[in-house]
Design a protein around this motif. Sequence first.
Motif, mmCIF file in Angstrom:
data_model
loop_
_atom_site.group_PDB
_atom_site.id
_atom_site.type_symbol
_atom_site.label_atom_id
_atom_site.label_comp_id
_atom_site.label_asym_id
_atom_site.label_seq_id
_atom_site.Cartn_x
_atom_site.Cartn_y
_atom_site.Cartn_z
ATOM 1 N N GLY A 219 5.525 -8.940 0.743
ATOM 2 C CA GLY A 219 6.729 -8.243 1.168
ATOM 3 C C GLY A 219 7.911 -8.585 0.279
ATOM 4 O O GLY A 219 9.065 -8.429 0.663
ATOM 5 N N LYS A 220 7.623 -9.075 -0.937
ATOM 6 C CA LYS A 220 8.652 -9.479 -1.884
ATOM 7 C C LYS A 220 9.206 -8.256 -2.623
ATOM 8 O O LYS A 220 8.566 -7.204 -2.666
ATOM 9 C CB LYS A 220 8.067 -10.452 -2.911
ATOM 10 N N PRO A 221 10.371 -8.395 -3.258
ATOM 11 C CA PRO A 221 10.852 -7.335 -4.151
ATOM 12 C C PRO A 221 9.900 -7.176 -5.339
ATOM 13 O O PRO A 221 9.164 -8.113 -5.683
ATOM 14 C CB PRO A 221 12.222 -7.861 -4.623
ATOM 15 N N ILE A 222 9.932 -6.020 -5.977
ATOM 16 C CA ILE A 222 9.070 -5.751 -7.126
ATOM 17 C C ILE A 222 9.303 -6.786 -8.220
ATOM 18 O O ILE A 222 8.370 -7.225 -8.896
ATOM 19 C CB ILE A 222 9.325 -4.335 -7.682
ATOM 20 N N THR A 223 10.560 -7.220 -8.392
ATOM 21 C CA THR A 223 10.895 -8.167 -9.453
ATOM 22 C C THR A 223 10.234 -9.531 -9.275
ATOM 23 O O THR A 223 10.098 -10.282 -10.243
ATOM 24 C CB THR A 223 12.421 -8.372 -9.517
ATOM 25 N N GLY A 226 6.300 -8.182 -5.945
ATOM 26 C CA GLY A 226 6.010 -7.282 -4.838
ATOM 27 C C GLY A 226 5.253 -6.056 -5.317
ATOM 28 O O GLY A 226 5.147 -5.805 -6.521
ATOM 29 N N VAL A 227 4.749 -5.276 -4.379
ATOM 30 C CA VAL A 227 3.967 -4.098 -4.739
ATOM 31 C C VAL A 227 4.712 -2.847 -4.302
ATOM 32 O O VAL A 227 5.347 -2.810 -3.238
ATOM 33 C CB VAL A 227 2.555 -4.159 -4.107
ATOM 34 N N ASP A 228 4.686 -1.827 -5.135
ATOM 35 C CA ASP A 228 5.380 -0.572 -4.834
ATOM 36 C C ASP A 228 4.691 0.123 -3.663
ATOM 37 O O ASP A 228 3.495 0.411 -3.724
ATOM 38 C CB ASP A 228 5.353 0.330 -6.068
ATOM 39 N N GLY A 229 5.433 0.350 -2.587
ATOM 40 C CA GLY A 229 4.863 0.985 -1.397
ATOM 41 C C GLY A 229 4.780 0.062 -0.198
ATOM 42 O O GLY A 229 4.439 0.508 0.898
ATOM 43 N N ARG A 230 5.122 -1.229 -0.377
ATOM 44 C CA ARG A 230 5.020 -2.168 0.743
ATOM 45 C C ARG A 230 6.070 -1.896 1.818
ATOM 46 O O ARG A 230 5.786 -2.019 3.016
ATOM 47 C CB ARG A 230 5.153 -3.618 0.235
ATOM 48 N N THR A 231 7.286 -1.534 1.415
ATOM 49 C CA THR A 231 8.374 -1.353 2.384
ATOM 50 C C THR A 231 8.018 -0.326 3.447
ATOM 51 O O THR A 231 8.239 -0.532 4.639
ATOM 52 C CB THR A 231 9.670 -0.944 1.662
ATOM 53 N N GLU A 232 7.466 0.785 3.038
ATOM 54 C CA GLU A 232 7.170 1.881 3.966
ATOM 55 C C GLU A 232 5.760 1.824 4.535
ATOM 56 O O GLU A 232 5.359 2.718 5.309
ATOM 57 C CB GLU A 232 7.368 3.231 3.254
ATOM 58 N N ALA A 233 4.994 0.775 4.198
ATOM 59 C CA ALA A 233 3.561 0.770 4.480
ATOM 60 C C ALA A 233 3.220 0.897 5.955
ATOM 61 O O ALA A 233 2.306 1.648 6.327
ATOM 62 C CB ALA A 233 2.925 -0.503 3.909
ATOM 63 N N THR A 234 3.922 0.173 6.831
ATOM 64 C CA THR A 234 3.559 0.217 8.251
ATOM 65 C C THR A 234 3.810 1.602 8.836
ATOM 66 O O THR A 234 2.945 2.172 9.515
ATOM 67 C CB THR A 234 4.346 -0.845 9.041
ATOM 68 N N GLY A 235 4.987 2.159 8.571
ATOM 69 C CA GLY A 235 5.298 3.495 9.083
ATOM 70 C C GLY A 235 4.399 4.565 8.496
ATOM 71 O O GLY A 235 3.944 5.475 9.207
ATOM 72 N N LEU A 236 4.109 4.469 7.210
ATOM 73 C CA LEU A 236 3.220 5.437 6.569
ATOM 74 C C LEU A 236 1.809 5.304 7.117
ATOM 75 O O LEU A 236 1.117 6.308 7.345
ATOM 76 C CB LEU A 236 3.232 5.226 5.055
ATOM 77 N N GLY A 237 1.369 4.069 7.357
ATOM 78 C CA GLY A 237 0.045 3.865 7.934
ATOM 79 C C GLY A 237 -0.085 4.495 9.307
ATOM 80 O O GLY A 237 -1.139 5.046 9.659
ATOM 81 N N VAL A 238 0.967 4.408 10.110
ATOM 82 C CA VAL A 238 0.990 5.076 11.418
ATOM 83 C C VAL A 238 0.714 6.563 11.249
ATOM 84 O O VAL A 238 -0.085 7.163 11.986
ATOM 85 C CB VAL A 238 2.350 4.850 12.113
ATOM 86 N N PHE A 407 -2.954 -5.844 -0.623
ATOM 87 C CA PHE A 407 -2.909 -5.327 -1.996
ATOM 88 C C PHE A 407 -1.930 -6.144 -2.847
ATOM 89 O O PHE A 407 -2.200 -6.439 -4.010
ATOM 90 C CB PHE A 407 -2.511 -3.857 -2.006
ATOM 91 N N GLU A 408 -0.778 -6.485 -2.264
ATOM 92 C CA GLU A 408 0.208 -7.283 -2.997
ATOM 93 C C GLU A 408 -0.351 -8.658 -3.343
ATOM 94 O O GLU A 408 -0.152 -9.168 -4.456
ATOM 95 C CB GLU A 408 1.491 -7.426 -2.175
ATOM 96 N N TRP A 409 -1.033 -9.267 -2.397
ATOM 97 C CA TRP A 409 -1.654 -10.575 -2.624
ATOM 98 C C TRP A 409 -2.663 -10.493 -3.765
ATOM 99 O O TRP A 409 -2.692 -11.356 -4.656
ATOM 100 C CB TRP A 409 -2.315 -11.030 -1.325
ATOM 101 N N LEU A 410 -3.483 -9.443 -3.763
ATOM 102 C CA LEU A 410 -4.451 -9.247 -4.847
ATOM 103 C C LEU A 410 -3.748 -9.058 -6.186
ATOM 104 O O LEU A 410 -4.187 -9.584 -7.219
ATOM 105 C CB LEU A 410 -5.335 -8.031 -4.554
ATOM 106 N N LYS A 411 -2.656 -8.323 -6.194
ATOM 107 C CA LYS A 411 -1.882 -8.115 -7.422
ATOM 108 C C LYS A 411 -1.360 -9.441 -7.958
ATOM 109 O O LYS A 411 -1.421 -9.704 -9.172
ATOM 110 C CB LYS A 411 -0.712 -7.173 -7.136
ATOM 111 N N ASN A 412 -0.863 -10.303 -7.073
ATOM 112 C CA ASN A 412 -0.341 -11.595 -7.494
ATOM 113 C C ASN A 412 -1.438 -12.505 -8.039
ATOM 114 O O ASN A 412 -1.204 -13.286 -8.973
ATOM 115 C CB ASN A 412 0.366 -12.292 -6.332
ATOM 116 N N LEU A 413 -2.626 -12.416 -7.476
ATOM 117 C CA LEU A 413 -3.734 -13.240 -7.953
ATOM 118 C C LEU A 413 -4.299 -12.727 -9.277
ATOM 119 O O LEU A 413 -4.765 -13.513 -10.108
ATOM 120 C CB LEU A 413 -4.852 -13.297 -6.907
ATOM 121 N N SER A 414 -4.264 -11.420 -9.483
ATOM 122 C CA SER A 414 -4.806 -10.842 -10.720
ATOM 123 C C SER A 414 -3.764 -10.811 -11.835
ATOM 124 O O SER A 414 -4.113 -10.645 -13.006
ATOM 125 C CB SER A 414 -5.318 -9.421 -10.464
ATOM 126 N N HIS A 415 -2.480 -10.937 -11.476
ATOM 127 C CA HIS A 415 -1.381 -10.994 -12.447
ATOM 128 C C HIS A 415 -1.256 -9.718 -13.280
ATOM 129 O O HIS A 415 -0.827 -9.758 -14.436
ATOM 130 C CB HIS A 415 -1.528 -12.216 -13.357
#
Length: 512
Positions: A219-223, A226-238, A407-415
């Motif tokens: 849930g971090k900023p992109i900088t 973070g991953v693009d799409g996290r902010t809206e993810a819960t509402g979009l998933g609904v 997905f964000e966690w995977l992105k951070n691990l894969s760098h």
Amino acid sequence: MAHARRFFSLISSSSRPQTFASLPAQSTFRAARYLSTSEEAPEPRFLDMVQINFNKAAKYTSMHESMLKQILACSSVLRVSFPIRRDNGEIDVIRGYRAQHSHHRTPCKGGIRYAHNVDLQEVEALASLMTFKCAVVNVPFGGAKGGISIDPKKYSVIELEKITRRYAVELKKYGFLGPGVDVPAPDVGTGAREMSWICDTFSVLYGMEDVNAYACVTGKPITLGGVDGRTEATGLGVCYATKYFLSLTDECKRVGVTPELDGKTVIVQGFGNVGYHAAYFFEKFGAKVIGVVEYNGAVYNPKGLDIEALKAHMSTTGSLLGFSGATKEYPKEKAFELMEEECDLLVPAALEKAINRSNADKIKAKIVVEGANGPTTPYAEELLNKKGIIVLPDMLMNAGGVSVSYFEWLKNLSHVGFGRITRRWEEKGKQGFLQELKKAGVLIDDSGLSHETKSGASEKDLVYSGLEDTMCKGMQETVETARKLGVSYRIAAFVNALNKMEGTYRDAGFTI
């Protein structure tokens, strides 16, 4: 194990063969009073709500009592107190909590909320719900939850930073923070800012030699990874899950609702992160959002509200009231009455127990789509079911947040960001294919082609695709189990979660 015993003792008898122990009369009474038809009967605590639904589902598994107790037990709980010096020089003692419900999959995962009413019981309940939520949508995490008992509106930004950073230190000190141990995320009262402070504190103090340090929180900023799409993810998933459910024509016919999302009327309760994005995407997908409810007022327009304009109005004024696009307003003391208006979809997307014994019989929606955690009490759900109102459960419907956190966690691990390696290759392949079609004499107007047709997938494209697939698969599995067992979607989701967890324990065995 005290909580596990109390949790398990609520299981009722069933005609199916059981391996459960006999019920103590006192525990049976505890469950019965929450489901009583008496107007004076109390509403259950959130932990009791999770337990009641869990135990209903347990009757539809073949698990032994010992396995159920293992699944039910909260593995680890942390309660800390620490001082901070406020801007005026006074000292405040801050109370913080973190619960790791299950280590059957690691790391543990769950949000951190800042609210004045946060306590250990709520944190444990939310942690257990996170375990089952992750299992329902096949996210390989154990459940966790944390919180700090403060009203964040009463603290300055500097004070909140002090609180957050000290809380992060306490979590790490006792083994409740780390990329492979416990990975928090935003929740009520927190956001990307607080996650940035936690990430920075962990990486500076403890992650000097850990290349994966930024994966300690999502849930971090992109900088900050973070991953693009996290902010809206819960509402979009609904919205993705609801749209898929309404595309299942046979299932809609079975439960007596009209299929397809297009043209459906929607009322959303709560206009924070989840409620706003749910409303925004419902509107984008062709539904008509006719009402929005907040704690300090509500607005209604039978022809539909302009969600982006309403959000801008609320950001400017601090209230929904006074919005020019509304035909009717509800003041603060009557705001929740809007939930009782006729609509196709009612989306409670704020806090727990929004639909309870006091208003359930007044709900006129055809489907309740739970965007919040625990918005419907067990007795209220029984009333809704008797009226033929479908409830799509929280543990599935709001799992979009943890899915994209994964997905964000995977992105951070894969760098490496999603799409960085493949985007140009995909784009060249698509454009090359179009050129070959032109050479073959096919007339193609490039200006009329969509972005998706001629471009490679961006990070947001891939995140959205993964989220949609996750939510649709979770809904498909839930519907299949509900049909097979003849149970509600909530019980079906719990049954699926329990069976998946049992499979993990069975295959991995138990550590000596």
